[in-house]
Design an enzyme around this catalytic site. Structure first.
Site, PDB file in Angstrom:
ATOM      1  N   TYR A 155       0.831  -1.031   0.120  1.00  8.65           N
ATOM      2  CA  TYR A 155      -0.164  -0.054   0.022  1.00  8.65           C
ATOM      3  C   TYR A 155       0.987   1.304   0.060  1.00  8.65           C
ATOM      4  CZ  TYR A 155      -3.247   3.453   1.836  1.00  8.65           C
ATOM      5  OH  TYR A 155      -4.189   4.630   1.874  1.00  8.65           O
ATOM      6  N   LYS A 159       1.201   4.663  -2.647  1.00 12.15           N
ATOM      7  CA  LYS A 159       0.860   6.202  -2.039  1.00 12.15           C
ATOM      8  C   LYS A 159       2.247   6.947  -2.530  1.00 12.15           C
ATOM      9  CE  LYS A 159      -3.346   5.909  -1.049  1.00 12.15           C
ATOM     10  NZ  LYS A 159      -4.128   6.724  -1.570  1.00 12.15           N
TER      11      LYS A 159
END
Lengths: 247, 450
Positions: A155, A159
């Site tokens: 994740y 980002k």
């Protein structure tokens, strides 16, 4: 059009089910009615009664972050009415770190949604607002993108990529009246993070929303939620790697 | 047709709020205008003058903005009749310079001379003599309009009444005014005979204006926007007329325009901390107490354009900018007027002026018989958006309206309530501009054009 008191008339939300997006719309509605175009995978299932009670007119568009070839049509539809003052790129998946780090298929799904899909949406939004001559784009980044951690690097990497891309867009738009705002929250208590152990400096969706509304009004380039998180990030980036193996 | 080069640049109104980027073309003559309109793309085109509108009426995000300042020739001036024909980009300042020495003055002037004739018509600006002489367009004898379809037509106020009335106050959306013929007013001197009078509160003020305004060609009241309770509406009435030859010393050049020193505010110099709280209260107190009742002689620049002496005074509000909220409530709605003034005392208005309006003009005209108040407000005032929405509600409820040419934040749902003849105007406008070529940020924000 955004007006002299910073009020916004039309908002496009990509990731129309996002709790942060709904909280942001609720905060904007305190200043008066607006139209929200909610783009989501299953737009008809979105719960919008609370927003409508607060004075929002809701429009719905089907949007699949990973189907980037269809994004052009989504933006064409969204911008076919009046000008859009604020584009909120709020979609994203957390994935399952333990599964994703060993499963290329699911890892790619997370990367396609959070990075490829977001980069596509941001590029479409940028072009639309440049043509329109005004507007604000909010990009939801994360503290997780600041340094890879053992527990959430899939994740976090998506980002980090999106954050870097958005910083570049800011440079490209320096002479335009288009404001790109990168929002870097810490751990946010939402459905997406339900069941996870909260990290220090965790915040609610409403706190993120308040920061977004204030930043959009003031033209802030980067917003940390909570504000002191920027110092946490600075420390995090300086930590030696061995310390991050268990974090 | 020639192609005019364009420059992509950010524009904002005088209030320096909600700017946007447009492609700016600066033609040197009217010949180039038709090409610019014909080439208007999806985002349309609008004419801009000297940028003194407070809000977003002369900016066009993503579209073309035509800088009219280069189209500014004085074409004809009949010294005997006072009829003058100018190109639309000619400023009122230049016009005064050209005609005053010959004993003529503007029939109507707003509070700054830094506006173009085209802008004065498009916004149908009013001045301190509205109660007597109406607004600017009433004194226009003829104008030339380049329609959105590229046709140049001469518009006579009587012969083409519908078109003329839709253009006067039409915010530039019926096409581009390229030239206009005005009837000036004769003056004997470049001086003003001013009558100053204090009013202790709103009742006294309204009574004095009602009973004695007809004695003065010009009338305006400066209001202490911070006075409340029994002193609400305490003010200084400034009324007068052009001084006659007998009012000024014999040995001077009576028609010489004597401008004082001009200062300019440098960029980034903000006086915002002094435009609120105690400094503002102290200033208002002083302004009220220092006003001496009686007659005095002032120059036209002192009387009409006091703020023109400070170049870029809008910068004093700092980066956040400011807005001017000007509303009208009809005679009989004095309770609403009182409610509105009360609601604004806490919002720290830096400047408040009040005057009476006379007859209305045109479907989108702002003035109508009643009271008008203009308030300068810093956009940093907490809760300003809601405060103004509430004020709109009171204004609309009383049968009044806000001035669109100055607007920067009205909500579209108020538009039809405040402008009951809106559909009539839209009918004329859409016939002239079926392709929707004329656009600006305000027209989009308020969905003015259908």
């Amino acid at each position: 059009m955004k007006d002299a008191v910073g009020r916004i008339q039309r908002v496009l939300v990509l990731g129309g089910g996002s709790e942060i997006a709904h909280a942001t719309l609720a905060a904007l509605l305190e200043d008066g009615p607006l139209t929200a175009i909610l783009a989501a995978r299953r737009p008809d299932e979105l719960e919008t009664a609370a927003l409508e009670r607060s004075g929002a007119s809701i429009e719905r568009i089907a949007f699949d972050a990973r189907a980037t070839a269809t994004h052009g049509d989504v933006f064409e539809r969204a911008f076919s009415g009046a000008d859009i003052d604020l584009v909120l790129i709020a979609f994203g998946v957390l994935g399952d770190q333990q599964r994703d780090e060993r499963d290329a298929t699911t890892t790619v799904e997370v990367a396609e949604t959070n990075f490829v899909g977001a980069v596509s949406a941001l590029t479409h939004a940028t072009e639309r607002l440049r043509t329109q001559g005004h507007g604000t784009i909010v990009v939801l980044s994360s503290i997780a993108g600041q340094r890879s951690r053992r527990s959430n690097y899939v994740y976090g990497a998506t980002k980090a990529g999106l954050d870097a891309f958005a910083q570049g867009v800011q440079l490209a738009l320096a002479d335009e009246e288009v404001h790109v705002m990168i929002v870097r929250p810490g751990f946010v208590h939402t459905r997406m993070t339900a069941g996870l152990k909260g990290a220090p400096f965790s915040v609610s969706a409403a706190e993120v929303a308040t920061a977004i509304v204030e930043g959009a009004r003031n033209g802030t380039p980067v917003v940390w939620v909570p504000r002191k998180l920027r110092w946490v990030a600075a420390v995090l980036r300086a930590l030696p790697a061995p310390l991050l193996r268990r974090a | 047709m020639t192609t005019v080069s364009r420059e992509r640049r950010k524009l904002h109104g005088w209030g320096r709020t909600a700017g946007s980027v447009a492609n700016i073309a600066a033609p040197g003559s009217t010949d180039e205008l038709a090409a610019l309109i014909a080439e208007a793309g999806q985002r349309g085109v609008i004419a801009r003058g000297l940028g003194r509108s407070y809000g977003d009426v002369a900016q066009n995000a993503g579209g073309v903005v035509i800088d009219m300042r280069g189209v500014d020739r004085l074409l004809e001036f009949d010294r005997a009749s006072g009829l003058v024909t100018v190109e639309a980009g000619c400023s009122l300042d230049a016009l005064v310079d050209a005609v005053l020495a010959h004993g003529w003055f503007l029939p109507v002037t707003p509070g700054t001379s830094a506006v173009t004739v085209g802008g004065a018509i498009a916004c149908d600006v009013h001045g301190k003599n509205h109660h007597r002489d109406g607004a600017f367009a009433r004194h226009v004898r003829s104008l030339e309009l380049l329609t959105p379809e590229g046709e140049t037509i001469t518009v006579d106020p009587e012969q083409q009444r519908e078109l003329f009335e839709a253009t006067a106050g039409g915010l530039g959306l019926t096409g581009i005014v390229t030239r206009a013929t005005l009837q000036l007013v004769p003056v004997e001197t470049a001086s003003m005979l001013v009558d100053t009078e204090r009013a202790a509160n709103l009742d006294v003020l309204l009574t004095r204006l009602t009973s004695t305004d007809h004695l003065f060609r010009y009338s305006v009241a400066w209001v202490d926007g911070r006075a409340r309770g029994a002193a609400l509406g305490r003010s200084v009435l400034l009324r007068g007329d052009h001084a006659t030859a007998d009012d000024v010393p014999r040995d001077t050049d009576r028609l010489l325009r004597a401008r004082g020193r001009r200062l300019s505010v440098p960029p980034h110099l903000s006086a915002a901390p002094f435009l609120r709280g105690r400094p503002l209260n102290a200033f208002n107190e002083l302004r009220y107490r220092r006003a001496r009742s009686g007659k005095s002689i002032e120059t036209i620049d002192q009387f009409f354009y006091p703020l023109d002496a400070i170049g870029n005074w809008n910068r004093l509000y700092g980066a956040g900018g400011f807005l001017q909220y000007q509303f009208l409530v009809p005679f009989g709605a004095e309770d609403a007027l009182r409610t509105l003034l009360e609601s604004f005392t806490a919002a720290q208005p830096v400047l408040v002026v009040l005057k009476q309006f006379g007859e209305s003009f045109g479907p989108l005209g702002f003035p109508a018989p009643g009271w008008t108040v203009a308030l300068d407000l810093a956009t940093s005032v907490p809760g300003l958006a809601r405060l103004l929405d509430d004020a709109d509600e009171v204004v609309a409820g009383a049968g009044g309206r806000v001035y669109l040419a100055k607007d920067s934040r009205l909500r579209p749902d108020f538009l039809a309530r405040m402008y009951p003849r809106l559909d009539e105007w839209r009918q004329v406008q859409s016939t002239l501009d079926p392709e929707g070529r004329m656009q600006h940020d305000l027209s989009r924000r308020l969905q003015l054009v259908r």
